[in-house]
Design a protein around this motif. Structure first.
Motif, PDB file in Angstrom:
ATOM      1  N   VAL A 305     -33.145   3.341 -19.594  1.00 54.35           N
ATOM      2  CA  VAL A 305     -31.733   3.350 -19.200  1.00 54.35           C
ATOM      3  C   VAL A 305     -31.422   4.584 -18.358  1.00 54.35           C
ATOM      4  CG1 VAL A 305     -29.363   3.455 -20.051  1.00 54.35           C
ATOM      5  CG2 VAL A 305     -31.011   1.954 -21.164  1.00 54.35           C
ATOM      6  N   SER A 306     -32.009   5.721 -18.672  1.00 51.98           N
ATOM      7  CA  SER A 306     -31.792   6.940 -17.885  1.00 51.98           C
ATOM      8  C   SER A 306     -32.291   6.763 -16.458  1.00 51.98           C
ATOM      9  CB  SER A 306     -32.495   8.126 -18.542  1.00 51.98           C
ATOM     10  OG  SER A 306     -31.960   8.396 -19.821  1.00 51.98           O
ATOM     11  N   ILE A 307     -33.450   6.124 -16.295  1.00 53.89           N
ATOM     12  CA  ILE A 307     -33.985   5.870 -14.948  1.00 53.89           C
ATOM     13  C   ILE A 307     -33.054   4.945 -14.177  1.00 53.89           C
ATOM     14  CG2 ILE A 307     -35.889   4.815 -13.674  1.00 53.89           C
ATOM     15  CD1 ILE A 307     -37.749   5.761 -15.923  1.00 53.89           C
ATOM     16  N   ILE A 308     -32.556   3.897 -14.837  1.00 50.63           N
ATOM     17  CA  ILE A 308     -31.641   2.954 -14.172  1.00 50.63           C
ATOM     18  C   ILE A 308     -30.358   3.658 -13.755  1.00 50.63           C
ATOM     19  CG2 ILE A 308     -30.243   0.880 -14.517  1.00 50.63           C
ATOM     20  CD1 ILE A 308     -32.443  -0.147 -16.386  1.00 50.63           C
ATOM     21  N   LEU A 309     -29.811   4.493 -14.641  1.00 49.07           N
ATOM     22  CA  LEU A 309     -28.591   5.232 -14.312  1.00 49.07           C
ATOM     23  C   LEU A 309     -28.824   6.194 -13.151  1.00 49.07           C
ATOM     24  CD1 LEU A 309     -27.230   6.084 -17.888  1.00 49.07           C
ATOM     25  CD2 LEU A 309     -26.225   4.498 -16.246  1.00 49.07           C
ATOM     26  N   LEU A 310     -29.990   6.849 -13.139  1.00 50.66           N
ATOM     27  CA  LEU A 310     -30.310   7.786 -12.061  1.00 50.66           C
ATOM     28  C   LEU A 310     -30.387   7.071 -10.717  1.00 50.66           C
ATOM     29  CD1 LEU A 310     -31.209  10.646 -11.166  1.00 50.66           C
ATOM     30  CD2 LEU A 310     -33.559   9.935 -11.649  1.00 50.66           C
ATOM     31  N   LEU A 311     -31.098   5.950 -10.663  1.00 51.27           N
ATOM     32  CA  LEU A 311     -31.236   5.209  -9.409  1.00 51.27           C
ATOM     33  C   LEU A 311     -29.903   4.626  -8.958  1.00 51.27           C
ATOM     34  CD1 LEU A 311     -34.615   3.333 -10.090  1.00 51.27           C
ATOM     35  CD2 LEU A 311     -34.246   5.395  -8.728  1.00 51.27           C
ATOM     36  N   THR A 312     -29.104   4.145  -9.921  1.00 55.16           N
ATOM     37  CA  THR A 312     -27.793   3.589  -9.576  1.00 55.16           C
ATOM     38  C   THR A 312     -26.872   4.664  -9.020  1.00 55.16           C
ATOM     39  OG1 THR A 312     -28.027   1.929 -11.329  1.00 55.16           O
ATOM     40  CG2 THR A 312     -25.816   2.301 -10.456  1.00 55.16           C
ATOM     41  N   ALA A 313     -26.815   5.805  -9.703  1.00 56.20           N
ATOM     42  CA  ALA A 313     -25.966   6.903  -9.228  1.00 56.20           C
ATOM     43  C   ALA A 313     -26.418   7.404  -7.870  1.00 56.20           C
ATOM     44  CB  ALA A 313     -25.981   8.038 -10.247  1.00 56.20           C
ATOM     45  N   ASN A 314     -27.724   7.491  -7.674  1.00 59.95           N
ATOM     46  CA  ASN A 314     -28.246   7.944  -6.385  1.00 59.95           C
ATOM     47  C   ASN A 314     -27.887   6.969  -5.274  1.00 59.95           C
ATOM     48  OD1 ASN A 314     -30.236   9.865  -4.930  1.00 59.95           O
ATOM     49  ND2 ASN A 314     -31.007   7.827  -4.423  1.00 59.95           N
ATOM     50  N   GLY A 315     -27.981   5.647  -5.555  1.00 59.98           N
ATOM     51  CA  GLY A 315     -27.643   4.648  -4.551  1.00 59.98           C
ATOM     52  C   GLY A 315     -26.169   4.671  -4.192  1.00 59.98           C
ATOM     53  N   ILE A 316     -25.311   4.815  -5.209  1.00 66.65           N
ATOM     54  CA  ILE A 316     -23.867   4.856  -4.947  1.00 66.65           C
ATOM     55  C   ILE A 316     -23.488   6.094  -4.141  1.00 66.65           C
ATOM     56  CG2 ILE A 316     -21.597   5.045  -6.036  1.00 66.65           C
ATOM     57  CD1 ILE A 316     -22.687   3.358  -8.339  1.00 66.65           C
ATOM     58  N   MET A 317     -24.035   7.256  -4.530  1.00 67.03           N
ATOM     59  CA  MET A 317     -23.726   8.491  -3.817  1.00 67.03           C
ATOM     60  C   MET A 317     -24.263   8.462  -2.388  1.00 67.03           C
ATOM     61  SD  MET A 317     -21.952  10.439  -5.849  1.00 67.03           S
ATOM     62  CE  MET A 317     -22.133  12.096  -5.216  1.00 67.03           C
ATOM     63  N   LYS A 318     -25.394   7.807  -2.196  1.00 69.65           N
ATOM     64  CA  LYS A 318     -25.982   7.742  -0.855  1.00 69.65           C
ATOM     65  C   LYS A 318     -25.123   6.896   0.076  1.00 69.65           C
ATOM     66  CE  LYS A 318     -30.444   7.024   1.403  1.00 69.65           C
ATOM     67  NZ  LYS A 318     -31.858   6.617   1.194  1.00 69.65           N
ATOM     68  N   LYS A 319     -24.510   5.845  -0.473  1.00 69.71           N
ATOM     69  CA  LYS A 319     -23.664   4.978   0.354  1.00 69.71           C
ATOM     70  C   LYS A 319     -22.296   5.585   0.609  1.00 69.71           C
ATOM     71  CE  LYS A 319     -25.750   0.515  -0.786  1.00 69.71           C
ATOM     72  NZ  LYS A 319     -25.537  -0.853  -1.370  1.00 69.71           N
ATOM     73  N   THR A 320     -21.767   6.301  -0.388  1.00 66.80           N
ATOM     74  CA  THR A 320     -20.399   6.819  -0.262  1.00 66.80           C
ATOM     75  C   THR A 320     -20.331   8.190   0.394  1.00 66.80           C
ATOM     76  OG1 THR A 320     -20.547   7.673  -2.548  1.00 66.80           O
ATOM     77  CG2 THR A 320     -19.584   5.481  -2.239  1.00 66.80           C
ATOM     78  N   THR A 321     -21.234   9.090   0.018  1.00 67.41           N
ATOM     79  CA  THR A 321     -21.171  10.465   0.535  1.00 67.41           C
ATOM     80  C   THR A 321     -22.374  10.850   1.389  1.00 67.41           C
ATOM     81  OG1 THR A 321     -22.262  11.399  -1.429  1.00 67.41           O
ATOM     82  CG2 THR A 321     -19.862  11.130  -1.517  1.00 67.41           C
ATOM     83  N   LYS A 322     -23.342   9.940   1.551  1.00 74.95           N
ATOM     84  CA  LYS A 322     -24.559  10.215   2.316  1.00 74.95           C
ATOM     85  C   LYS A 322     -25.407  11.308   1.705  1.00 74.95           C
ATOM     86  CE  LYS A 322     -22.961   7.300   5.326  1.00 74.95           C
ATOM     87  NZ  LYS A 322     -23.483   5.903   5.353  1.00 74.95           N
ATOM     88  N   GLU A 323     -25.181  11.587   0.416  1.00 78.01           N
ATOM     89  CA  GLU A 323     -25.966  12.586  -0.300  1.00 78.01           C
ATOM     90  C   GLU A 323     -26.842  11.883  -1.314  1.00 78.01           C
ATOM     91  OE1 GLU A 323     -25.892  15.644   0.548  1.00 78.01           O
ATOM     92  OE2 GLU A 323     -24.034  15.825   1.681  1.00 78.01           O
ATOM     93  N   SER A 324     -28.101  12.327  -1.456  1.00 83.38           N
ATOM     94  CA  SER A 324     -29.009  11.722  -2.426  1.00 83.38           C
ATOM     95  C   SER A 324     -30.097  12.716  -2.777  1.00 83.38           C
ATOM     96  CB  SER A 324     -29.632  10.435  -1.877  1.00 83.38           C
ATOM     97  OG  SER A 324     -30.481  10.721  -0.775  1.00 83.38           O
ATOM     98  N   ILE A 325     -30.852  12.401  -3.817  1.00 80.68           N
ATOM     99  CA  ILE A 325     -31.942  13.268  -4.247  1.00 80.68           C
ATOM    100  C   ILE A 325     -33.302  12.634  -3.987  1.00 80.68           C
ATOM    101  CG2 ILE A 325     -30.550  14.393  -6.004  1.00 80.68           C
ATOM    102  CD1 ILE A 325     -31.922  12.669  -8.090  1.00 80.68           C
ATOM    103  N   MET A 326     -33.300  11.465  -3.381  1.00 80.37           N
ATOM    104  CA  MET A 326     -34.573  10.802  -3.078  1.00 80.37           C
ATOM    105  C   MET A 326     -34.425   9.916  -1.845  1.00 80.37           C
ATOM    106  SD  MET A 326     -34.673   8.017  -6.188  1.00 80.37           S
ATOM    107  CE  MET A 326     -34.438   9.288  -7.421  1.00 80.37           C
TER     108      MET A 326
END
Length: 326
Positions: A305-326
Motif C-alpha cells: 500500500v505504501s508503494i501504491i500511495l507513493l506512485l499515486t502521489a508522484n503521478g498526481i504531483m507530476k501532472k499538477t505541479t510538474k514536480e516528481s521524485i522519479m
C-alpha cells in the motif's frame, strides 16, 4: 637546360599518422572516470541491499504456515490464507482506522507547522537570537521516545501535571482531566508530541532551501514596495515549492507505515482501541503469539500500500505541479 624528373615522388609511409584509438564511452567510461566515488559508495550499496532488498525474500512467509523449526523446503504453502484471515479480522479495520487518523493528522501538522516555523525563523534579523532559537528547537529530535513518553505522561498527569494545574488555575476546567486514560485525547496527544519533537529538525531542510533563493529577488520586491508578507507569499514559498513537493510525496508514501514507537510509549490498556497501529498489530498478533506468517502478511500489506500511495502521489504531483521524485 634542366631536365624534369619523371619518376613518381616517394612518400614516407612510416610518417602517416595513425588513427586515434577509440575512447571507451557510456557507463564504463563514467565508472573509470569516477572509480573512487563508486568505491566509496559501495559499502552503502551493500548495506542497502543486505538490509532493504534481501529481507524481501522473507515475504514468502506470508504464503506459508511458517514454522521456525523447519527448513524452507519443508514449509507448508497455504496461498492467500493469511491475507484472507487478515481482511476478515474486525480488529484489522480498527487498527487501520487508527493508523490513517494519526498519520493524516501528523501529515497536516508535520507540514504546515515546520514550514511556518522555517519561514518565520528566516524573517528574524537578530543573528544570535535566530541561531539560539533554531538550536533549541531541534534539540528534542535527539531525545528518544522513551524519554519523551515519560515527559508527556508526567505533564498530563492528574497528580502534579503542569497541564492540569495550568488549566485549573486559569479556571478553564474545574478538576483535573485524565488525558492518558481517555481514547478521544490519544490521537491529539500523539500528534502534538510528534510536532514538538520534530518541528525544529524538519524545519532545517526548509531553511536550507530558503537560503538558496536569490537575494536580489527580495531587493527588487522591496524596491517595488512589497512588504514582508508579500515577499513571503510571492518569493519565499514559490522558492521552496520543489522541496515541499518532494517531501510531501515521500510523506504520503509513508502514510500507513508510521512505525509504533510513539504509540507504544504513550499507550496503556485503557486506550488500546485508539492507540494500536498496523506495526503494533503485527507485533502483538504476529510475533508475540508466534504467528509469523500472519505478521508477515500484515507487513507485506503495509509495504504494498505504501508503494501504491507513493506512485499515486508522484503521478498526481507530476501532472499538477510538474514536480516528481522519479
Amino acid at each position: 637546360m634542366e631536365t624534369l624528373s619523371t619518376q613518381p615522388e616517394t612518400r614516407n609511409v612510416s610518417a602517416t599518422p595513425k588513427p586515434p584509438k577509440k575512447r571507451k564511452t557510456g557507463i564504463w567510461r563514467s565508472i573509470l572516470q569516477q572509480k573512487y566515488l563508486y568505491l566509496m559508495s559501495m559499502p552503502f550499496v551493500i548495506w542497502l541491499f543486505v538490509f532493504n532488498y534481501l529481507p524481501v525474500w522473507g515475504w514468502t512467509m506470508a504464503f506459508q504456515n511458517y514454522k521456525p523449526s523447519k527448513s524452507f523446503s519443508e514449509q507448508k504453502w497455504v496461498g492467500f490464507k493469511n491475507f484472507v484471515d487478515l481482511f476478515q479480522d474486525e480488529r484489522f479495520y480498527l487498527v487501520l482506522r487508527n493508523t490513517l487518523a494519526m498519520s493524516i493528522m501528523g501529515l497536516i501538522a508535520g507540514f504546515v507547522i515546520p514550514i511556518t516555523f522555517a519561514v518565520l525563523l528566516n524573517e528574524l534579523r537578530g543573528k544570535y537570537f535566530k541561531r539560539t532559537v533554531q538550536t533549541v528547537s531541534y534539540l528534542p529530535h535527539f531525545v528518544s521516545w522513551v524519554v519523551v513518553g515519560g515527559i508527556i505522561t508526567k505533564m498530563l498527569s492528574i497528580d502534579g501535571g503542569i497541564v492540569n494545574e495550568l488549566l485549573v488555575s486559569l479556571h478553564i476546567i474545574n478538576e483535573p482531566i485524565q488525558f492518558m486514560a481517555q481514547g478521544k485525547w490519544f490521537w491529539g496527544i500523539v500528534t502534538a508530541s510528534d510536532v514538538w519533537k520534530e518541528t525544529g529538525w524538519n524545519a532545517i531542510i526548509y531553511l536550507a532551501a530558503i537560503t538558496g533563493i536569490d537575494k536580489e529577488l527580495y531587493e527588487a520586491a522591496r524596491v517595488d514596495g512589497a512588504g514582508r508578507f508579500r515577499q513571503i507569499w510571492n518569493i519565499t514559498l514559490p522558492g521552496i515549492r520543489t522541496t515541499i513537493s518532494v517531501l510531501l510525496i515521500m510523506s504520503i508514501g509513508h502514510l500507513i507505515g508510521i512505525g509504533f514507537e510513539k504509540q507504544f510509549q504513550l499507550s496503556n490498556s485503557l486506550v488500546t482501541d485508539y492507540s494500536e497501529v498496523l506495526d503494533l498489530y503485527a507485533l502483538n498478533y504476529g510475533i508475540n503469539i508466534s504467528r509469523f506468517s500472519y505478521g508477515t502478511a500484515i507487513s507485506m500489506f503495509t509495504s504494498v500500500v505504501s508503494i501504491i500511495l507513493l506512485l499515486t502521489a508522484n503521478g498526481i504531483m507530476k501532472k499538477t505541479t510538474k514536480e516528481s521524485i522519479m
